[in-house]
Structures are given as C-alpha cells and as structure tokens.
Design an enzyme around this catalytic site. Structure first.
Site, PDB file in Angstrom:
ATOM      1  N   TYR A 153       0.823  -1.221   0.000  1.00 59.21           N
ATOM      2  CA  TYR A 153       0.000   0.000   0.000  1.00 59.21           C
ATOM      3  C   TYR A 153       0.852   1.263   0.000  1.00 59.21           C
ATOM      4  O   TYR A 153       0.311   2.366  -0.119  1.00 59.21           O
ATOM      5  CB  TYR A 153      -0.958  -0.015   1.197  1.00 59.21           C
ATOM      6  CG  TYR A 153      -1.903  -1.182   1.123  1.00 59.21           C
ATOM      7  CD1 TYR A 153      -1.456  -2.464   1.429  1.00 59.21           C
ATOM      8  CD2 TYR A 153      -3.207  -1.024   0.697  1.00 59.21           C
ATOM      9  CE1 TYR A 153      -2.297  -3.562   1.331  1.00 59.21           C
ATOM     10  CE2 TYR A 153      -4.058  -2.119   0.601  1.00 59.21           C
ATOM     11  CZ  TYR A 153      -3.591  -3.383   0.916  1.00 59.21           C
ATOM     12  OH  TYR A 153      -4.418  -4.471   0.807  1.00 59.21           O
TER      13      TYR A 153
ATOM     14  N   LYS B 106       3.950 -14.420   6.573  1.00 59.27           N
ATOM     15  CA  LYS B 106       4.369 -15.458   5.624  1.00 59.27           C
ATOM     16  C   LYS B 106       5.905 -15.471   5.701  1.00 59.27           C
ATOM     17  O   LYS B 106       6.606 -15.360   4.688  1.00 59.27           O
ATOM     18  CB  LYS B 106       3.833 -15.083   4.223  1.00 59.27           C
ATOM     19  CG  LYS B 106       3.984 -16.133   3.162  1.00 59.27           C
ATOM     20  CD  LYS B 106       3.046 -17.317   3.320  1.00 59.27           C
ATOM     21  CE  LYS B 106       3.374 -18.363   2.246  1.00 59.27           C
ATOM     22  NZ  LYS B 106       2.819 -19.684   2.559  1.00 59.27           N
TER      23      LYS B 106
ATOM     24  N   ASP C 204      -1.577 -18.486   5.264  1.00 62.29           N
ATOM     25  CA  ASP C 204      -2.343 -19.498   4.513  1.00 62.29           C
ATOM     26  C   ASP C 204      -3.005 -20.487   5.477  1.00 62.29           C
ATOM     27  O   ASP C 204      -4.181 -20.825   5.347  1.00 62.29           O
ATOM     28  CB  ASP C 204      -1.469 -20.222   3.471  1.00 62.29           C
ATOM     29  CG  ASP C 204      -0.043 -20.482   3.934  1.00 62.29           C
ATOM     30  OD1 ASP C 204       0.318 -20.044   5.043  1.00 62.29           O
ATOM     31  OD2 ASP C 204       0.714 -21.130   3.196  1.00 62.29           O
TER      32      ASP C 204
ATOM     33  N   ASP D 212      -6.018  -6.841   5.080  1.00 64.36           N
ATOM     34  CA  ASP D 212      -7.072  -6.438   4.148  1.00 64.36           C
ATOM     35  C   ASP D 212      -7.890  -7.668   3.735  1.00 64.36           C
ATOM     36  O   ASP D 212      -9.122  -7.685   3.816  1.00 64.36           O
ATOM     37  CB  ASP D 212      -6.397  -5.796   2.924  1.00 64.36           C
ATOM     38  CG  ASP D 212      -7.396  -5.096   2.016  1.00 64.36           C
ATOM     39  OD1 ASP D 212      -8.591  -5.156   2.288  1.00 64.36           O
ATOM     40  OD2 ASP D 212      -6.950  -4.478   1.025  1.00 64.36           O
TER      41      ASP D 212
END
Ligand code: NAI
Length: 339
Positions: free
Chosen positions: A128, A175, A208, A232
């Site tokens: 972003y 991650k 995930d 988000d």
C-alpha cells in the site's frame, strides 16, 4: 441541568451507497442524544468532479482540525484511474492501526455462532506504500515496504488493545517462511514486543494456515496482528464469518487522529435503490462514540440494533429480509426512543 458536549466531527458521505447509509447513521446518533456538529466534506469520485481533486484541501484541513472523522465508502477505480483515497487518507494522517472486530450478531445465521476475534491490521506500509515501477512492457516491479518503526508500533498497539479490552491472546500472522526479510522483521519485532506483555499469551501462524483454520474453527482466535495486505484480505474473510460485508465495522487509528468507516465498499450494484444495510457504518460509528467517550450512547445504539436484528422482521436484503434502508433505520430509532 445536564450539559451535553458538542463534538465537531468531519463527515465524508462517500460514493455509491455512501450518502444513503450515512443519513441513516446521522439520524440514529441524533436520537441517541449525542450532539455532533457534522463538518461535511467531500472525497472520492464526487470530489473529483467538482475540484478535480479526490481529496480537496478543505477535507484535509477539516480532519486536521477535528481529529475525528466518520467516512462512508469511496469508489476507487480498479487497475487504472486515481489512487485509493482511503489509502491516501490513512497515510496522510498516519493512521497506522486498522481495528476490525468480528463478533457474531444476534440472530444472524452463520456456520459458526461463537466468533469473537479482532484483526489489527498495519495500515500504512506493505504494497500500500504504492511503490510500483514498470521495468518494460511485460515486467513490473512492485515493492513490499516494511519498516522496523511500523512493525514496532502496530505490535505494541495490538498488545495494548488486548489489555484494554480484556483479551487473553495476541497472534501474529505472517508469511515469514517465504518473505524472510520483510515478514521476518514483522515476526521478530512481535517476539521482542511480546516480552513486555507477560500476561498476554502469544501464538504465531502463517497466513495461509490461518485462512484454513478460520473457515474450520474461527472461535480459537482472539486478537490477530498482521501486515497490511494480509489484514485487508483476512478481515473480509472474517466479515463473512459474522454475516457479510454489510455488518462489519472498522476504525483507522493514529497517534492523535482517527477515521471510522465500514469495511465494505461503495456497492455500486445497489447504489440509489435504498436497500443498503447501514449496520457496518453504524457499528463503526459506535466505535467512534466509544473513542470520543460517549460510551453509554454507543451501548444504547448497539442494544437497539441487536433487538431489531433479533426480531428479524425488519431486515435489509443482504440479511435475507425485504426492508429498505429507511425502514430498518426507523425500526432502530423506534427501539432507541423507548429505551
Ligand atoms: P463492495 O463492498 O462495495 O460490494 C461487495 C458486495 O457486497 C456487493 O454485492 C454489494 O452490493 C454488497 N454490499 C456491500 N456493502 C453493502 C451494504 N452496506 N449493504 C448491502 N450490501 C452491501 O465491494 P466492491 O464491489 O469490490 O467495491 C466497490 C467499490 O468500493 C470499489 O470502487 C472499491 O474500490 C470500493 N471500496 C471502498 C472501500 C472504502 O471506501 N473503505 C472499501 C472497499 C471497497
């Protein structure tokens, strides 16, 4: 005689369904007895038409002055056109913490009935930051920007939130197995900060795996802190767990300024039809009322809203009802008036 506070709050009624749901929320807050001088400002597509600017200076000055803003959704062109106004506002006012609670609502049927979690999303960094370069016609270089300062303050915010709201655990979502430097720094900073909060349990989970666990057993999660992009996406998933985008709330909090908005967008597919659900914006407005210290009014509004939802007679289409925004709003006002 009781002296009521008069608050100055910036109001952006947005695009698409924005004006319809904003009017509903203003009417309800008024009946709840909070006196607000709404400083109406423009942003987004309508502002662009008038000022050739999606965030006119007047809007910025108003938020700078009032320090609190209630904002309806704004249309952002996808893949082309002007950059997101939401992202620009969050960055301009350094609203680094996006708080998105997801808790089951009365009588809204969902696969799980014991969801009560809060996403704390870092709100200013990651992709972003908007750093993208075209290397050639077929190659784009996009940057995921993560800073130590950004990681530190959002992790601290998450632990402080947990303490203030009587929460037991903060989980960090990354991650870091793949993004070893950027997400690695987020995770390591979380571990450092957690040492200052020995009474709050911690957990570490890859994004995930989190998604899979959320759709199987969401009640195991409490407060979850994560970088911007994961926040988000995961917070929309969590909105789905409690009844959809129409009911989800959020707050963008900075050091001395805050903007409150629903999680959903401007819903162009139903704009102008008078059938939008104002619940998401109303619950965000309740977060705003708590923020300014109008805790009793926020409680009363939520009570009235929950009663209407529980009765199930006057619901908007997204909640499987056939009432209009106006009818739903009037029903909440009716309940508020007899409290
Ligand atoms: P969206 O959230 O506007 O709509 C997704 C689906 O949910 C649509 O079917 C819509 O009708 C429904 N929906 C959303 N809010 C609802 C409500 N209050 N009551 C009943 N149904 C509701 O997402 P979409 O279509 O991806 O985005 C539309 C525009 O909104 C885009 O320009 C996007 O960039 C913008 N957007 C703005 C946000 C903001 O200002 N905070 C947040 C998300 C998207």
């Amino acid at each position: 005689m009781e002296i009521l506070n008069l608050y100055n709050i910036t109001l952006i009624d947005g695009d698409g369904i924005g004006p319809e749901i904003t009017q509903a929320v203003i009417d309800i807050i008024d009946v709840a007895g909070v006196k607000i001088n709404w400083d109406k400002q423009l942003a987004g597509a309508r502002a662009y038409k008038i000022y050739q600017d999606t965030i006119p200076n007047e809007t910025i000055t108003s938020i700078e002055k009032n320090k609190v803003c209630l904002k309806a959704p704004i249309t952002t062109p996808i893949g082309t056109g002007f950059k997101s106004v939401n992202v620009a506002l969050r960055r301009h006012f350094d609203l680094y913490a996006n708080v998105r609670p997801s808790k089951n609502l009365p009588a809204i049927q969902t696969p799980f009935q014991d969801v009560d979690l809060v996403i704390i999303r870092e709100n200013t960094e990651d992709i972003y930051a908007g750093i993208e370069n075209k290397i050639d016609e077929e190659t784009i270089h996009g940057v995921k920007l993560i800073t130590k300062k950004g990681c530190k303050r959002i992790c601290e915010f998450a632990f402080e939130y947990a303490i203030k709201n009587n929460r037991k655990e903060v989980g960090v979502v990354t991650k870091a197995n793949i993004s070893k430097l950027a997400d690695g720094m987020f995770l390591n900073t979380f571990r450092e900060i957690s040492k200052n909060y020995p009474n709050i349990s911690t957990r570490e989970i890859l994004v995930d795996n989190l998604c899979m666990q959320l759709v199987q057993n969401p009640s195991q999660f409490d407060v979850l802190v994560m970088p911007n992009l994961y926040g988000d996406i995961v917070s929309d998933l969590c909105a789905g767990l409690i009844g959809g985008l129409g009911v989800a709330q959020s707050a963008n909090i900075g050091k001395d300024c805050a903007i409150f908005e629903a999680v959903h967008g401007s819903a162009p597919d139903i704009a102008g039809q008078g059938i939008a659900n104002p619940t998401g914006l109303l619950r965000s407005a309740c977060m705003m009322l708590n923020y300014i210290g109008e805790i009793e009014a926020a409680k009363n509004i939520e009570k009235a809203l929950f009663e209407v939802l529980k009765e199930g007679k006057t619901l908007t289409k997204d909640l499987k009802g056939n009432s209009t925004t106006e009818e739903f709003t009037k029903e909440i006002i009716k309940k508020l008036s007899i409290q």
